[in-house]
Design a protein around this motif. Structure first.
Motif, PDB file in Angstrom:
ATOM      1  N   GLN A  21       0.824  -1.209   0.000  1.00 60.13           N
ATOM      2  CA  GLN A  21       0.000   0.000   0.000  1.00 60.13           C
ATOM      3  C   GLN A  21       0.865   1.270   0.000  1.00 60.13           C
ATOM      4  N   CYS A  22       2.175   1.104   0.204  1.00 60.65           N
ATOM      5  CA  CYS A  22       3.089   2.252   0.237  1.00 60.65           C
ATOM      6  C   CYS A  22       3.294   2.801  -1.170  1.00 60.65           C
ATOM      7  N   LYS A  23       3.281   4.116  -1.277  1.00 57.03           N
ATOM      8  CA  LYS A  23       3.537   4.755  -2.573  1.00 57.03           C
ATOM      9  C   LYS A  23       5.018   5.064  -2.745  1.00 57.03           C
ATOM     10  N   ASP A  24       5.703   5.288  -1.658  1.00 60.22           N
ATOM     11  CA  ASP A  24       7.116   5.654  -1.679  1.00 60.22           C
ATOM     12  C   ASP A  24       7.980   4.389  -1.609  1.00 60.22           C
ATOM     13  N   HIS A  25       8.965   4.261  -2.525  1.00 57.81           N
ATOM     14  CA  HIS A  25       9.822   3.075  -2.595  1.00 57.81           C
ATOM     15  C   HIS A  25      10.578   2.849  -1.289  1.00 57.81           C
ATOM     16  N   LYS A  26      11.095   3.914  -0.685  1.00 54.02           N
ATOM     17  CA  LYS A  26      11.860   3.758   0.556  1.00 54.02           C
ATOM     18  C   LYS A  26      10.966   3.267   1.697  1.00 54.02           C
ATOM     19  N   LYS A  27       9.738   3.778   1.776  1.00 55.16           N
ATOM     20  CA  LYS A  27       8.802   3.296   2.806  1.00 55.16           C
ATOM     21  C   LYS A  27       8.473   1.831   2.571  1.00 55.16           C
ATOM     22  N   LEU A  28       8.287   1.471   1.306  1.00 55.36           N
ATOM     23  CA  LEU A  28       8.013   0.078   0.974  1.00 55.36           C
ATOM     24  C   LEU A  28       9.153  -0.821   1.454  1.00 55.36           C
ATOM     25  N   ILE A  29      10.387  -0.417   1.221  1.00 54.09           N
ATOM     26  CA  ILE A  29      11.549  -1.207   1.650  1.00 54.09           C
ATOM     27  C   ILE A  29      11.570  -1.335   3.171  1.00 54.09           C
ATOM     28  N   VAL A  30      11.268  -0.249   3.895  1.00 55.06           N
ATOM     29  CA  VAL A  30      11.271  -0.289   5.364  1.00 55.06           C
ATOM     30  C   VAL A  30      10.206  -1.268   5.871  1.00 55.06           C
ATOM     31  N   VAL A  31       8.989  -1.158   5.341  1.00 55.40           N
ATOM     32  CA  VAL A  31       7.904  -2.028   5.813  1.00 55.40           C
ATOM     33  C   VAL A  31       8.191  -3.478   5.418  1.00 55.40           C
ATOM     34  N   GLN A  32       8.728  -3.705   4.219  1.00 53.82           N
ATOM     35  CA  GLN A  32       9.066  -5.075   3.834  1.00 53.82           C
ATOM     36  C   GLN A  32      10.207  -5.628   4.681  1.00 53.82           C
ATOM     37  N   THR A  33      11.110  -4.772   5.120  1.00 54.54           N
ATOM     38  CA  THR A  33      12.184  -5.226   6.003  1.00 54.54           C
ATOM     39  C   THR A  33      11.620  -5.645   7.355  1.00 54.54           C
ATOM     40  N   LEU A  34      10.648  -4.909   7.866  1.00 58.33           N
ATOM     41  CA  LEU A  34       9.988  -5.314   9.110  1.00 58.33           C
ATOM     42  C   LEU A  34       9.275  -6.651   8.928  1.00 58.33           C
ATOM     43  N   SER A  35       8.652  -6.836   7.765  1.00 58.22           N
ATOM     44  CA  SER A  35       8.015  -8.110   7.452  1.00 58.22           C
ATOM     45  C   SER A  35       9.052  -9.231   7.405  1.00 58.22           C
ATOM     46  N   VAL A  56      17.793 -13.340   6.950  1.00 62.17           N
ATOM     47  CA  VAL A  56      18.732 -12.400   7.575  1.00 62.17           C
ATOM     48  C   VAL A  56      19.523 -11.703   6.466  1.00 62.17           C
ATOM     49  N   VAL A  57      19.944 -12.481   5.466  1.00 63.49           N
ATOM     50  CA  VAL A  57      20.647 -11.891   4.319  1.00 63.49           C
ATOM     51  C   VAL A  57      19.713 -10.933   3.580  1.00 63.49           C
ATOM     52  N   CYS A  58      18.429 -11.268   3.506  1.00 53.39           N
ATOM     53  CA  CYS A  58      17.460 -10.382   2.845  1.00 53.39           C
ATOM     54  C   CYS A  58      17.331  -9.045   3.580  1.00 53.39           C
ATOM     55  N   ILE A  59      17.461  -9.063   4.891  1.00 50.65           N
ATOM     56  CA  ILE A  59      17.429  -7.807   5.650  1.00 50.65           C
ATOM     57  C   ILE A  59      18.626  -6.943   5.257  1.00 50.65           C
ATOM     58  N   VAL A  60      19.802  -7.558   5.149  1.00 50.45           N
ATOM     59  CA  VAL A  60      21.000  -6.831   4.704  1.00 50.45           C
ATOM     60  C   VAL A  60      20.778  -6.325   3.279  1.00 50.45           C
ATOM     61  N   TYR A  66      18.009   0.097   0.095  1.00 49.96           N
ATOM     62  CA  TYR A  66      17.520   1.346   0.684  1.00 49.96           C
ATOM     63  C   TYR A  66      18.579   2.440   0.596  1.00 49.96           C
ATOM     64  N   ARG A  67      19.842   2.053   0.782  1.00 48.80           N
ATOM     65  CA  ARG A  67      20.945   3.023   0.778  1.00 48.80           C
ATOM     66  C   ARG A  67      21.754   2.956  -0.515  1.00 48.80           C
ATOM     67  N   ALA A 107      17.647 -15.886  -3.986  1.00 46.79           N
ATOM     68  CA  ALA A 107      18.762 -15.394  -4.808  1.00 46.79           C
ATOM     69  C   ALA A 107      18.224 -14.756  -6.096  1.00 46.79           C
ATOM     70  N   VAL A 108      17.277 -15.414  -6.737  1.00 49.24           N
ATOM     71  CA  VAL A 108      16.677 -14.860  -7.955  1.00 49.24           C
ATOM     72  C   VAL A 108      15.947 -13.561  -7.631  1.00 49.24           C
ATOM     73  N   ASN A 109      15.196 -13.565  -6.546  1.00 49.55           N
ATOM     74  CA  ASN A 109      14.467 -12.373  -6.129  1.00 49.55           C
ATOM     75  C   ASN A 109      15.417 -11.204  -5.877  1.00 49.55           C
ATOM     76  N   THR A 110      16.576 -11.476  -5.319  1.00 53.49           N
ATOM     77  CA  THR A 110      17.571 -10.435  -5.056  1.00 53.49           C
ATOM     78  C   THR A 110      18.029  -9.786  -6.359  1.00 53.49           C
ATOM     79  N   LEU A 111      18.272 -10.586  -7.370  1.00 50.85           N
ATOM     80  CA  LEU A 111      18.705 -10.037  -8.666  1.00 50.85           C
ATOM     81  C   LEU A 111      17.627  -9.144  -9.268  1.00 50.85           C
ATOM     82  N   PHE A 112      16.382  -9.581  -9.214  1.00 50.37           N
ATOM     83  CA  PHE A 112      15.295  -8.791  -9.806  1.00 50.37           C
ATOM     84  C   PHE A 112      14.988  -7.541  -8.986  1.00 50.37           C
TER      85      PHE A 112
END
Length: 168
Positions: A21-35, A56-60, A66-67, A107-112
């Protein structure tokens, strides 16, 4: 512990839904990181070690994305390094063929995610989330199942909504 793992898995599913539901990419990344953090804890309580370590690697990964504006994280080698780390974590936490599903999917998801073409990302989610869905069913991570069903549904909606019109 099992009940706590299931509850935390459902929290992850709720956070995933909110992230879409987030419109901002950075907010989306933050909420997905919490997930992702929530699903890590869920996997921990439900003894799904490969899922826990890989997330854990996905959080990194999410932090790096994000950065990405920082020079150190702007290099295109990062998704390959992270995919390699995921492969190593998959070997370290090997619990049988189910571990392979989540290693390949993340791993595939990380590339995309790192090289975003939104329609290709949505297409990849159909495959990767299905693989993770199977993993979650195997380990009875029911919040994780809901989480992946949300991702698959959102990808299908996005593919339809943002498709290119046929030029005939």
């Amino acid at each position: 512990m099992i009940l706590a793992g299931q509850i935390i898995g459902w929290i992850a599913a709720l956070l995933t839904f909110l992230s879409y539901q987030c419109k901002d990419h950075k907010k989306l990344i933050v909420v997905q990181t919490l997930s992702t953090l929530s699903i890590c804890i869920s996997y921990l309580f439900l003894n799904a070690w490969s899922g826990m370590l890989l997330n854990v690697v996905c959080i990194v990964r999410n932090f790096i994305i994000y950065r990405k504006d920082l020079r150190i994280f702007s290099y295109s080698f990062w998704p390959y390094v992270l995919s390699g780390v995921m492969a190593v974590m998959g070997i370290v936490s090997w619990q049988g063929p189910m571990s392979l599903l989540i290693v390949v999917a993340l791993a595939v998801n990380t590339l995309f995610l790192y090289f975003p073409n939104m329609q290709n990302l949505r297409r990849s989610i159909l495959l990767t989330s299905t693989m993770i869905l199977i993993y979650n069913v195997y380990y009875a991570v029911w919040g994780g199942v809901a989480n992946e069903l949300i991702a698959i549904s959102s990808a299908i909606i996005g593919l339809y909504r943002y498709r290119k019109p046929n030029h005939q």
